[in-house]
Enzyme design. Structure first.
Site, PDB file in Angstrom:
ATOM      1  N   ASN A   7       0.859  -1.178   0.000  1.00  0.00           N
ATOM      2  CA  ASN A   7       0.000   0.000   0.000  1.00  0.00           C
ATOM      3  C   ASN A   7       0.900   1.234   0.000  1.00  0.00           C
ATOM      4  O   ASN A   7       1.469   1.593   1.032  1.00  0.00           O
ATOM      5  CB  ASN A   7      -0.888  -0.054   1.251  1.00  0.00           C
ATOM      6  CG  ASN A   7      -1.823   1.129   1.352  1.00  0.00           C
ATOM      7  OD1 ASN A   7      -1.813   2.029   0.514  1.00  0.00           O
ATOM      8  ND2 ASN A   7      -2.642   1.134   2.393  1.00  0.00           N
ATOM      9  N   ARG A  90      -2.575  -1.927  -3.425  1.00  0.00           N
ATOM     10  CA  ARG A  90      -3.714  -1.028  -3.253  1.00  0.00           C
ATOM     11  C   ARG A  90      -3.508   0.180  -4.173  1.00  0.00           C
ATOM     12  O   ARG A  90      -2.458   0.832  -4.125  1.00  0.00           O
ATOM     13  CB  ARG A  90      -3.762  -0.545  -1.807  1.00  0.00           C
ATOM     14  CG  ARG A  90      -4.920   0.359  -1.598  1.00  0.00           C
ATOM     15  CD  ARG A  90      -4.808   1.108  -0.321  1.00  0.00           C
ATOM     16  NE  ARG A  90      -6.107   1.678   0.005  1.00  0.00           N
ATOM     17  CZ  ARG A  90      -6.424   2.077   1.204  1.00  0.00           C
ATOM     18  NH1 ARG A  90      -5.590   1.938   2.189  1.00  0.00           N
ATOM     19  NH2 ARG A  90      -7.601   2.609   1.428  1.00  0.00           N
ATOM     20  N   HIS A 179     -12.621   4.304   0.154  1.00  0.00           N
ATOM     21  CA  HIS A 179     -12.787   3.321   1.238  1.00  0.00           C
ATOM     22  C   HIS A 179     -13.503   2.063   0.745  1.00  0.00           C
ATOM     23  O   HIS A 179     -14.099   1.332   1.545  1.00  0.00           O
ATOM     24  CB  HIS A 179     -13.643   3.879   2.405  1.00  0.00           C
ATOM     25  CG  HIS A 179     -12.936   4.869   3.282  1.00  0.00           C
ATOM     26  ND1 HIS A 179     -13.608   5.905   3.871  1.00  0.00           N
ATOM     27  CD2 HIS A 179     -11.658   4.958   3.697  1.00  0.00           C
ATOM     28  CE1 HIS A 179     -12.756   6.618   4.597  1.00  0.00           C
ATOM     29  NE2 HIS A 179     -11.560   6.059   4.509  1.00  0.00           N
ATOM     30  N   HIS A 207     -17.958   4.147   7.886  1.00  0.00           N
ATOM     31  CA  HIS A 207     -16.524   3.997   8.152  1.00  0.00           C
ATOM     32  C   HIS A 207     -16.091   5.317   8.768  1.00  0.00           C
ATOM     33  O   HIS A 207     -15.939   6.329   8.083  1.00  0.00           O
ATOM     34  CB  HIS A 207     -15.767   3.707   6.845  1.00  0.00           C
ATOM     35  CG  HIS A 207     -14.285   3.615   7.047  1.00  0.00           C
ATOM     36  ND1 HIS A 207     -13.576   2.448   6.858  1.00  0.00           N
ATOM     37  CD2 HIS A 207     -13.373   4.537   7.456  1.00  0.00           C
ATOM     38  CE1 HIS A 207     -12.307   2.659   7.136  1.00  0.00           C
ATOM     39  NE2 HIS A 207     -12.157   3.929   7.498  1.00  0.00           N
ATOM     40  N   LEU A 208     -15.921   5.310  10.096  1.00  0.00           N
ATOM     41  CA  LEU A 208     -15.601   6.553  10.804  1.00  0.00           C
ATOM     42  C   LEU A 208     -14.192   6.460  11.370  1.00  0.00           C
ATOM     43  O   LEU A 208     -13.947   5.740  12.349  1.00  0.00           O
ATOM     44  CB  LEU A 208     -16.616   6.792  11.935  1.00  0.00           C
ATOM     45  CG  LEU A 208     -18.102   6.732  11.531  1.00  0.00           C
ATOM     46  CD1 LEU A 208     -18.999   6.924  12.739  1.00  0.00           C
ATOM     47  CD2 LEU A 208     -18.412   7.767  10.455  1.00  0.00           C
ATOM     48  N   ARG A 240     -10.492  17.156   7.396  1.00  0.00           N
ATOM     49  CA  ARG A 240     -11.210  17.552   6.170  1.00  0.00           C
ATOM     50  C   ARG A 240     -12.588  18.110   6.491  1.00  0.00           C
ATOM     51  O   ARG A 240     -13.280  17.580   7.369  1.00  0.00           O
ATOM     52  CB  ARG A 240     -11.370  16.343   5.235  1.00  0.00           C
ATOM     53  CG  ARG A 240     -10.077  15.939   4.576  1.00  0.00           C
ATOM     54  CD  ARG A 240     -10.235  14.654   3.781  1.00  0.00           C
ATOM     55  NE  ARG A 240      -9.291  13.656   4.257  1.00  0.00           N
ATOM     56  CZ  ARG A 240      -9.365  12.363   3.999  1.00  0.00           C
ATOM     57  NH1 ARG A 240     -10.345  11.896   3.267  1.00  0.00           N
ATOM     58  NH2 ARG A 240      -8.464  11.539   4.472  1.00  0.00           N
ATOM     59  N   PHE A 283      -9.837  11.999  17.598  1.00  0.00           N
ATOM     60  CA  PHE A 283     -11.142  11.921  18.239  1.00  0.00           C
ATOM     61  C   PHE A 283     -11.030  11.764  19.765  1.00  0.00           C
ATOM     62  O   PHE A 283     -11.836  12.299  20.509  1.00  0.00           O
ATOM     63  CB  PHE A 283     -11.916  10.745  17.635  1.00  0.00           C
ATOM     64  CG  PHE A 283     -13.367  10.816  17.898  1.00  0.00           C
ATOM     65  CD1 PHE A 283     -14.166  11.727  17.225  1.00  0.00           C
ATOM     66  CD2 PHE A 283     -13.956   9.986  18.831  1.00  0.00           C
ATOM     67  CE1 PHE A 283     -15.521  11.805  17.469  1.00  0.00           C
ATOM     68  CE2 PHE A 283     -15.308  10.064  19.093  1.00  0.00           C
ATOM     69  CZ  PHE A 283     -16.088  10.975  18.407  1.00  0.00           C
ATOM     70  N   ARG A 284      -9.984  11.033  20.187  1.00  0.00           N
ATOM     71  CA  ARG A 284      -9.824  10.848  21.642  1.00  0.00           C
ATOM     72  C   ARG A 284      -9.536  12.169  22.339  1.00  0.00           C
ATOM     73  O   ARG A 284     -10.045  12.425  23.430  1.00  0.00           O
ATOM     74  CB  ARG A 284      -8.708   9.829  21.924  1.00  0.00           C
ATOM     75  CG  ARG A 284      -9.137   8.413  21.612  1.00  0.00           C
ATOM     76  CD  ARG A 284      -7.976   7.495  21.481  1.00  0.00           C
ATOM     77  NE  ARG A 284      -7.188   7.822  20.290  1.00  0.00           N
ATOM     78  CZ  ARG A 284      -6.287   7.025  19.741  1.00  0.00           C
ATOM     79  NH1 ARG A 284      -6.025   5.875  20.281  1.00  0.00           N
ATOM     80  NH2 ARG A 284      -5.636   7.389  18.662  1.00  0.00           N
ATOM     81  N   GLY A 332     -15.597   4.445  14.699  1.00  0.00           N
ATOM     82  CA  GLY A 332     -16.786   3.570  14.658  1.00  0.00           C
ATOM     83  C   GLY A 332     -16.588   2.278  15.433  1.00  0.00           C
ATOM     84  O   GLY A 332     -17.525   1.736  16.020  1.00  0.00           O
ATOM     85  N   GLU A 333     -15.337   1.783  15.442  1.00  0.00           N
ATOM     86  CA  GLU A 333     -15.066   0.522  16.148  1.00  0.00           C
ATOM     87  C   GLU A 333     -14.940   0.739  17.655  1.00  0.00           C
ATOM     88  O   GLU A 333     -15.291  -0.133  18.444  1.00  0.00           O
ATOM     89  CB  GLU A 333     -13.747  -0.087  15.647  1.00  0.00           C
ATOM     90  CG  GLU A 333     -13.821  -0.586  14.227  1.00  0.00           C
ATOM     91  CD  GLU A 333     -12.443  -0.800  13.607  1.00  0.00           C
ATOM     92  OE1 GLU A 333     -11.453  -0.927  14.358  1.00  0.00           O
ATOM     93  OE2 GLU A 333     -12.362  -0.830  12.363  1.00  0.00           O
ATOM     94  N   GLU A 383      -8.532  -3.795   5.748  1.00  0.00           N
ATOM     95  CA  GLU A 383      -8.418  -3.547   4.312  1.00  0.00           C
ATOM     96  C   GLU A 383      -7.344  -4.432   3.675  1.00  0.00           C
ATOM     97  O   GLU A 383      -7.505  -4.912   2.556  1.00  0.00           O
ATOM     98  CB  GLU A 383      -8.135  -2.068   4.056  1.00  0.00           C
ATOM     99  CG  GLU A 383      -9.384  -1.230   4.280  1.00  0.00           C
ATOM    100  CD  GLU A 383      -9.115   0.253   4.362  1.00  0.00           C
ATOM    101  OE1 GLU A 383      -9.415   0.955   3.408  1.00  0.00           O
ATOM    102  OE2 GLU A 383      -8.611   0.714   5.406  1.00  0.00           O
TER     103      GLU A 383
HETATM  104  P1  ADP Z   1      -7.423   6.365   9.369  1.00  0.00           P
HETATM  105  O1  ADP Z   1      -8.504   7.046   8.601  1.00  0.00           O
HETATM  106  O2  ADP Z   1      -6.161   7.180   9.446  1.00  0.00           O
HETATM  107  O3  ADP Z   1      -7.208   4.914   8.986  1.00  0.00           O
HETATM  108  P2  ADP Z   1      -8.438   5.219  11.847  1.00  0.00           P
HETATM  109  O4  ADP Z   1      -9.518   4.408  11.225  1.00  0.00           O
HETATM  110  O5  ADP Z   1      -7.264   4.516  12.427  1.00  0.00           O
HETATM  111  O6  ADP Z   1      -7.941   6.374  10.881  1.00  0.00           O
HETATM  112  O7  ADP Z   1      -9.113   6.100  12.990  1.00  0.00           O
HETATM  113  C1  ADP Z   1      -8.402   7.031  13.711  1.00  0.00           C
HETATM  114  C2  ADP Z   1      -9.374   7.736  14.664  1.00  0.00           C
HETATM  115  O8  ADP Z   1      -9.925   6.761  15.558  1.00  0.00           O
HETATM  116  C3  ADP Z   1      -8.694   8.807  15.479  1.00  0.00           C
HETATM  117  O9  ADP Z   1      -9.474   9.984  15.474  1.00  0.00           O
HETATM  118  C4  ADP Z   1      -8.703   8.184  16.873  1.00  0.00           C
HETATM  119  O10 ADP Z   1      -8.794   9.170  17.873  1.00  0.00           O
HETATM  120  C5  ADP Z   1      -9.954   7.339  16.841  1.00  0.00           C
HETATM  121  N1  ADP Z   1      -9.920   6.347  17.905  1.00  0.00           N
HETATM  122  C6  ADP Z   1      -9.033   5.334  18.076  1.00  0.00           C
HETATM  123  N2  ADP Z   1      -9.287   4.650  19.227  1.00  0.00           N
HETATM  124  C7  ADP Z   1     -10.364   5.264  19.803  1.00  0.00           C
HETATM  125  C8  ADP Z   1     -11.119   5.067  20.994  1.00  0.00           C
HETATM  126  N3  ADP Z   1     -10.809   4.083  21.845  1.00  0.00           N
HETATM  127  N4  ADP Z   1     -12.163   5.886  21.249  1.00  0.00           N
HETATM  128  C9  ADP Z   1     -12.473   6.876  20.400  1.00  0.00           C
HETATM  129  N5  ADP Z   1     -11.809   7.126  19.253  1.00  0.00           N
HETATM  130  C10 ADP Z   1     -10.769   6.350  18.952  1.00  0.00           C
END
Ligand code: ADP
Length: 399
Positions: A7, A90, A179, A207-208, A240, A283-284, A332-333, A383
């Site tokens: 990738n 990719r 995505h 996909h967040l 973005r 996000f954290r 999202g996860e 992915e």
């Molecule tokens: P990318 O688009 O770079 O692949 P990811 O899918 O890895 O990004 O997501 C990164 C985001 O997920 C960051 O904003 C991070 O803060 C958030 N994140 C990771 N773990 C947690 C968590 N336990 N609680 C809330 N947000 C989280």
């Protein structure tokens, strides 16, 4: 059966060697700062993380380094280069030409070069890596797996913009969506997991992550998605802006005395959660600041939820219903708050979340109650595994 997944980013090369039969990651790593300093980090069998500064002046150096690692015996690994059965690359943009994963030939490389105008940073890096691999790996089959291909089923009424038709004909300006691998992987996984029929279902995938998008999948096909001509459109993301009125660009060019490119760069790198919160794209960090009653962080969070709700709602309308909502991506996860805040707005279609369910240590889990009229599922995206599966399937067609 071992598949090497590559990738390439604008200055990075992620790699994973996957045993596709048992779906096991054997080696994974990333070459960074290609063209400047150079650094490689990798792990073998999910343990023994190794990080080395090493000069990587171009992708030839990076591939050479990856090959050395695959061959490397010093950490007790004995992966011969000949053990690799196929390589999956990719590729960010397949334009309208590539509607599925494709075996790489000389003609395909030429077609990829034509698509590069649409995503110069990413596609040109992939093409460079593909060309180096042709030299290094010789006869090992290679497959291009596209971020855009899954969305090529979106109908014209959804992929066209309200622009003069010749803008589409001459310049290929339309919604492509991104995505794709993730949306496909998690939607297939979730339906298999719940024993639903993929080809007879209405699914909204969220996909967040740092980059975020929502996709409507009806009967196994993407019918609309929030990212557009580029990954800038749609949801509010880490840096973005997502959707804005395009007139804002011309207005700011004048008011801020900046070039159009500068403003577009601001929309890509200084906006979204980072720009609104004036704090962070992570996000954290936003959640932590919200807990400290930070107004702008709370606003960013509320806007993130609101925009996602709007997209999900519009896709439920487009499909005239929904059977399942899937959450994936880093946010999202992992964020219970986000899933619950979003789902609260869908009580009108019968969504009911079981707030007692814990998701740690699960790759896939239903989070809706038995009474819920819409199933809600969390799936950890993968992915690279999807690219390996697509590569395996495409290679199978070749032999
Ligand atoms: P990318 O688009 O770079 O692949 P990811 O899918 O890895 O990004 O997501 C990164 C985001 O997920 C960051 O904003 C991070 O803060 C958030 N994140 C990771 N773990 C947690 C968590 N336990 N609680 C809330 N947000 C989280």
């Amino acid at each position: 059966m071992k598949i090497l997944v590559l990738n390439a980013g604008s200055s990075t090369l992620k790699f994973k060697l996957i045993d596709i039969i048992c779906e096991e990651e054997l080696i994974s790593g990333i070459c960074e700062k290609i063209g400047t300093d150079g650094c490689i980090t990798y792990e073998v069998g999910n343990v023994n993380v190794t990080k080395k500064d090493i000069i990587l002046k171009d992708y030839d150096d990076a591939i050479e380094c990856v090959v050395k690692i695959l061959r490397n015996n010093s950490e007790g690994v004995s992966q011969s280069i000949l053990d690799i059965d196929a390589i999956g690359h990719r590729v960010a943009h397949g334009g309208e030409k590539f509607t599925s994963s494709t075996i790489i030939t000389e003609e395909v490389i030429q077609e990829l070069e034509k698509c590069s105008e649409l995503a110069p940073l990413h596609n040109l890096a992939s093409i460079k890596v593909i060309k180096v691999c042709v030299e290094v790996f010789k006869d090992i089959p290679m497959v291009a797996v596209f971020d855009t291909a899954f969305h090529q089923t979106i109908p014209p009424k959804a992929f066209m913009y309200g622009l003069p038709y010749d803008v589409y004909e001459k310049y290929k300006v339309r919604r492509y969506g991104f995505h794709g691998m993730s949306h496909k992987y998690v939607s297939v996984m979730a339906t298999e997991f719940l024993g639903m029929k993929y080809l007879k279902s209405k699914i909204v995938v969220c996909h967040l992550g740092n980059g975020s998008s929502v996709t409507a999948i009806q009967n196994g096909e993407s019918v609309d998605t929030s990212m557009g001509f580029t990954p800038l459109e749609g949801l509010i993301m880490g840096t973005r802006s997502g959707d804005i009125d395009p007139s804002i660009i011309g207005y700011l060019v004048e008011k801020m005395g900046k070039s159009c490119q500068d403003i577009v760069k601001m929309l890509n790198t200084e906006s979204g959660l980072k720009g609104i919160s004036q704090l962070s794209n992570d996000f954290r960090d936003i959640l932590e600041a919200v807990n400290q009653n930070d107004y702008k962080a709370k606003l960013a969070l509320d806007m993130f939820v609101y925009r996602t709700v709007k997209y999900i709602g519009s896709y439920i309308a487009v499909m005239n219903g929904v059977d399942m909502i899937v959450f994936t991506g880093g946010i999202g996860e992992n964020s219970t708050y986000i899933r619950e805040a979003i789902c609260e707005n869908f009580s009108y279609v019968g969504v009911e979340i079981d707030k007692t369910i814990k998701l740690e240590n699960y790759n896939c889990r239903e989070i809706s109650t038995a009474k819920s009229k819409v199933r809600v599922v969390m799936v950890r995206t993968n992915e690279e595994l999807m690219i390996a599966k697509e590569t395996y399937a495409a290679r199978g067609k070749m032999i």
